[in-house]
Design a protein around this motif. Structure first.
Motif, PDB file in Angstrom:
ATOM      1  N   ILE A 377     -11.104 -12.868  -0.988  1.00  0.00           N
ATOM      2  CA  ILE A 377     -10.972 -11.729  -0.169  1.00  0.00           C
ATOM      3  C   ILE A 377     -10.301 -10.532  -1.101  1.00  0.00           C
ATOM      4  N   PHE A 378     -10.590  -9.407  -0.924  1.00  0.00           N
ATOM      5  CA  PHE A 378      -9.741  -8.316  -1.642  1.00  0.00           C
ATOM      6  C   PHE A 378      -9.308  -7.306  -0.741  1.00  0.00           C
ATOM      7  N   LEU A 379      -8.131  -6.819  -0.736  1.00  0.00           N
ATOM      8  CA  LEU A 379      -7.569  -5.667   0.113  1.00  0.00           C
ATOM      9  C   LEU A 379      -6.697  -4.772  -0.717  1.00  0.00           C
ATOM     10  N   TYR A 380      -7.313  -3.395  -0.671  1.00  0.00           N
ATOM     11  CA  TYR A 380      -6.605  -2.383  -1.368  1.00  0.00           C
ATOM     12  C   TYR A 380      -5.737  -1.438  -0.483  1.00  0.00           C
ATOM     13  N   GLU A 381      -4.541  -1.138  -0.768  1.00  0.00           N
ATOM     14  CA  GLU A 381      -3.648  -0.445   0.254  1.00  0.00           C
ATOM     15  C   GLU A 381      -2.990   0.679  -0.442  1.00  0.00           C
ATOM     16  N   TYR A 382      -3.069   1.855   0.237  1.00  0.00           N
ATOM     17  CA  TYR A 382      -2.302   3.162  -0.268  1.00  0.00           C
ATOM     18  C   TYR A 382      -1.088   3.113   0.635  1.00  0.00           C
ATOM     19  N   GLU A 383       0.037   2.553   0.085  1.00  0.00           N
ATOM     20  CA  GLU A 383       1.355   2.454   0.741  1.00  0.00           C
ATOM     21  C   GLU A 383       2.222   3.390   0.660  1.00  0.00           C
ATOM     22  N   GLU A 384       2.632   3.903   1.943  1.00  0.00           N
ATOM     23  CA  GLU A 384       4.133   4.722   2.048  1.00  0.00           C
ATOM     24  C   GLU A 384       5.291   3.821   2.059  1.00  0.00           C
ATOM     25  N   TYR A 385       5.701   3.580   0.683  1.00  0.00           N
ATOM     26  CA  TYR A 385       6.861   2.556   1.066  1.00  0.00           C
ATOM     27  C   TYR A 385       8.187   3.261   1.301  1.00  0.00           C
ATOM     28  N   LEU A 386       8.254   4.338   0.811  1.00  0.00           N
ATOM     29  CA  LEU A 386       9.432   5.362   1.257  1.00  0.00           C
ATOM     30  C   LEU A 386       8.970   6.511   1.980  1.00  0.00           C
ATOM     31  N   PRO A 387       9.614   7.339   2.846  1.00  0.00           N
ATOM     32  CA  PRO A 387       9.061   8.580   3.467  1.00  0.00           C
ATOM     33  C   PRO A 387       8.767   9.536   2.272  1.00  0.00           C
ATOM     34  N   GLY A 388       7.327   9.737   2.253  1.00  0.00           N
ATOM     35  CA  GLY A 388       6.704  10.608   1.377  1.00  0.00           C
ATOM     36  C   GLY A 388       6.424  10.242  -0.106  1.00  0.00           C
ATOM     37  N   GLU A 389       6.602   8.846  -0.181  1.00  0.00           N
ATOM     38  CA  GLU A 389       6.750   8.149  -1.578  1.00  0.00           C
ATOM     39  C   GLU A 389       5.345   7.150  -1.322  1.00  0.00           C
ATOM     40  N   TYR A 390       4.373   6.964  -2.210  1.00  0.00           N
ATOM     41  CA  TYR A 390       3.359   6.156  -2.010  1.00  0.00           C
ATOM     42  C   TYR A 390       2.794   5.389  -3.075  1.00  0.00           C
ATOM     43  N   ARG A 391       2.422   4.002  -3.246  1.00  0.00           N
ATOM     44  CA  ARG A 391       2.248   3.210  -4.250  1.00  0.00           C
ATOM     45  C   ARG A 391       0.857   2.442  -3.914  1.00  0.00           C
ATOM     46  N   ASN A 392       0.581   1.843  -4.984  1.00  0.00           N
ATOM     47  CA  ASN A 392      -0.776   0.908  -4.709  1.00  0.00           C
ATOM     48  C   ASN A 392      -0.351  -0.395  -4.716  1.00  0.00           C
ATOM     49  N   ARG A 393      -1.124  -1.195  -3.732  1.00  0.00           N
ATOM     50  CA  ARG A 393      -0.939  -2.498  -3.145  1.00  0.00           C
ATOM     51  C   ARG A 393      -2.158  -3.292  -3.209  1.00  0.00           C
ATOM     52  N   PHE A 394      -2.226  -4.192  -4.241  1.00  0.00           N
ATOM     53  CA  PHE A 394      -3.558  -5.025  -4.231  1.00  0.00           C
ATOM     54  C   PHE A 394      -3.389  -6.306  -3.511  1.00  0.00           C
ATOM     55  N   ASN A 395      -4.130  -6.861  -2.678  1.00  0.00           N
ATOM     56  CA  ASN A 395      -3.881  -8.246  -2.154  1.00  0.00           C
ATOM     57  C   ASN A 395      -5.266  -8.812  -2.393  1.00  0.00           C
ATOM     58  N   ALA A 396      -5.211  -9.986  -3.172  1.00  0.00           N
ATOM     59  CA  ALA A 396      -6.452 -10.682  -3.801  1.00  0.00           C
ATOM     60  C   ALA A 396      -6.019 -12.302  -3.463  1.00  0.00           C
ATOM     61  N   GLN A 397      -7.186 -12.715  -2.567  1.00  0.00           N
ATOM     62  CA  GLN A 397      -7.041 -14.211  -2.055  1.00  0.00           C
ATOM     63  C   GLN A 397      -8.355 -15.036  -2.261  1.00  0.00           C
ATOM     64  N   ILE A 398      -7.919 -16.127  -2.540  1.00  0.00           N
ATOM     65  CA  ILE A 398      -9.232 -17.100  -2.394  1.00  0.00           C
ATOM     66  C   ILE A 398      -9.103 -18.359  -1.232  1.00  0.00           C
ATOM     67  N   ILE A 399     -10.126 -18.427  -0.543  1.00  0.00           N
ATOM     68  CA  ILE A 399     -10.022 -19.731   0.151  1.00  0.00           C
ATOM     69  C   ILE A 399     -11.055 -20.679   0.049  1.00  0.00           C
ATOM     70  N   ILE A 400     -10.806 -21.867  -0.336  1.00  0.00           N
ATOM     71  CA  ILE A 400     -11.867 -22.897  -0.535  1.00  0.00           C
ATOM     72  C   ILE A 400     -11.884 -23.891   0.498  1.00  0.00           C
ATOM     73  N   THR A 401     -12.757 -24.231   1.257  1.00  0.00           N
ATOM     74  CA  THR A 401     -12.749 -25.109   2.294  1.00  0.00           C
ATOM     75  C   THR A 401     -14.020 -26.287   2.213  1.00  0.00           C
ATOM     76  N   LYS A 402     -13.786 -27.547   2.489  1.00  0.00           N
ATOM     77  CA  LYS A 402     -14.572 -28.803   2.461  1.00  0.00           C
ATOM     78  C   LYS A 402     -14.816 -29.180   3.976  1.00  0.00           C
ATOM     79  N   ARG A 403     -16.009 -29.377   4.318  1.00  0.00           N
ATOM     80  CA  ARG A 403     -16.252 -29.623   5.547  1.00  0.00           C
ATOM     81  C   ARG A 403     -16.622 -31.148   5.773  1.00  0.00           C
ATOM     82  N   PHE A 404     -16.114 -31.775   6.385  1.00  0.00           N
ATOM     83  CA  PHE A 404     -16.663 -33.441   6.567  1.00  0.00           C
ATOM     84  C   PHE A 404     -16.406 -34.009   7.695  1.00  0.00           C
TER      85      PHE A 404
END
Length: 404
Positions: A377-404
């Motif tokens: 999973i990858f999610l990119y954010e353009y985030e207003e962390y302070l009023p009028g101030e923006y930064r880039n935020r990157f969410n990278a996730q991996i999920i592994i599942t075994k079914r039995f």
């Protein structure tokens, strides 16, 4: 002279007989053409004289049985076919026809018995094996179905014909374990990455499922844990209720306690709806989220919209998603567009204020073998962390599942 006379008579009889044979072929061809167009009554009216005149012709009787089955007059189809199937040397074509009748009427036990009769003389017929395996799956005899699939795969050097059935059986598996890692990084300006992970165990019951999950989060040299459980209860028409609850060992990375519930229902064939709420207790504040969903399914594609409303901060957030699913391969591709303070999985902060955030994400699920899944999973954010101030935020996730 007498010899010439008799020769002419014999020639005339031969020509007449040949004409009658051609007549049968032409009549059957015309009847098949009418049946293909859905004109079953016309097809039956064409072959009715043949049935009366050629009472021992099993090709004609088998075709008649097929037409009755296509017309959904299953009782008449069985009456027409069973004299040719319930005997020491059954007619193979009649067996194929009656197999279809019992399959379409969902009489799976009888369908299996006629499949067995056919497979005595043609044990490697993939079409009949597939019908038998499907019937076995329908009545819960999954072990027998998988044994046939394995044997047929060796003989045919291919499992293509059975992939869908194998998937259906795999989904009945009662247990699954999963592990995940999530990294959240920022830039312009940046800060130390945040790390999250979890392990979970899920078990299915006949009409419900229970999931236990242990989460861990590490932010700026502080590590905390969250323990939670999910419960699913299915009802008629595939409606189901989802309930979640959890407690944490800290006060900042995760909420001190959380609880939520959501009801999913399908009043129409293509539309799915959901209504729910989530409550999170932090050390200094409480957060209540109202949520829901409406989704529309178009074949293998689903488009959905989900809003969130933070009652305490009076904030609306929105998620629009598009998902493509390959049911046979259990493969998923999902795209998301988000706006606002949307909770990312189990993460949500009580330090909310009217700041803007724009997000775009993609995730993909791939199955390896019959029971091993990987979902990046990858999610990119353009985030207003302070009023009028923006930064880039990157969410990278991996999920592994075994079914039995």
């Amino acid at each position: 002279m007498r010899f010439i006379y008799y020769s002419i008579i014999l020639l005339f009889i031969s020509i007449t007989a040949a004409g009658q044979e051609i007549n049968i072929d032409e009549t059957l061809a015309n009847a098949r053409s009418e049946a293909e167009k859905g004109s079953y009554d016309k097809a039956l009216s064409l072959i009715d004289p043949l049935l009366k005149k050629y009472t021992e012709n099993e090709d004609i009787k088998t075709f008649a049985g097929r037409v009755y089955s296509w017309k959904k007059e299953y009782k008449t189809a069985i009456q027409t076919l069973y004299p040719m199937t319930d005997r020491i040397n059954p007619n193979p074509d009649a067996l194929l026809a009656i197999i279809n009748v019992y399959y379409w009427t969902e009489d799976f036990e009888k369908c299996i018995s006629y499949c067995d009769r056919y497979l005595v003389t043609d044990p490697d017929n993939i079409d009949v094996l597939k019908i038998k395996v499907t019937c076995l799956e329908k009545i819960g005899r999954d072990k027998e179905a998988l044994e046939i699939i394995e044997k047929a795969s060796v003989n045919e050097n291919s499992t293509q014909a059975f992939k869908g059935i194998r998937t259906l059986i795999g989904r009945k598996t009662k247990n699954a374990v999963s592990a995940s890692y999530l990294n959240i990084s920022t830039s312009n300006p940046g800060q130390a990455p945040m790390h999250y992970g979890y392990v979970e165990y899920a078990h299915k019951f006949s009409k419900s499922a229970l999931v236990g999950r242990a989460n861990i989060g590490h932010i700026e040299n502080d590590t905390q844990a969250l323990f939670e459980a999910d419960y699913y209860q299915t009802f008629s028409k595939k409606d189901y209720l989802y309930v979640n609850a959890g407690v944490s060992t800290g006060e900042t990375i995760f909420p001190v306690a959380k609880v939520g519930a959501e009801y999913y229902f399908r009043p129409q064939k293509r539309f799915d709806y959901a209504l729910g709420a989530r409550f999170m207790h932090f050390e200094t504040d409480d957060v209540t989220l109202l949520t829901g969903q409406i989704s529309y399914k178009m074949g293998t594609n689903t488009i959905a919209y989900r809003p969130y409303y933070d009652t305490g901060n009076e904030l609306f957030s929105h998620v629009l998603s598009f998902q493509h699913t390959n049911e046979e391969k259990e493969r998923v591709v999902r795209f998301e567009l988000q706006y606002g303070n949307v909770p990312y999985l189990y993460l949500y902060s009580n330090f909310t204020q009217p700041l803007k955030a724009y997000r775009a994400g993609v995730q993909y699920q791939h199955r390896f073998g019959d029971s091993f899944f990987v979902r990046p999973i990858f999610l990119y954010e353009y985030e207003e962390y302070l009023p009028g101030e923006y930064r880039n935020r990157f969410n990278a996730q991996i999920i592994i599942t075994k079914r039995f």
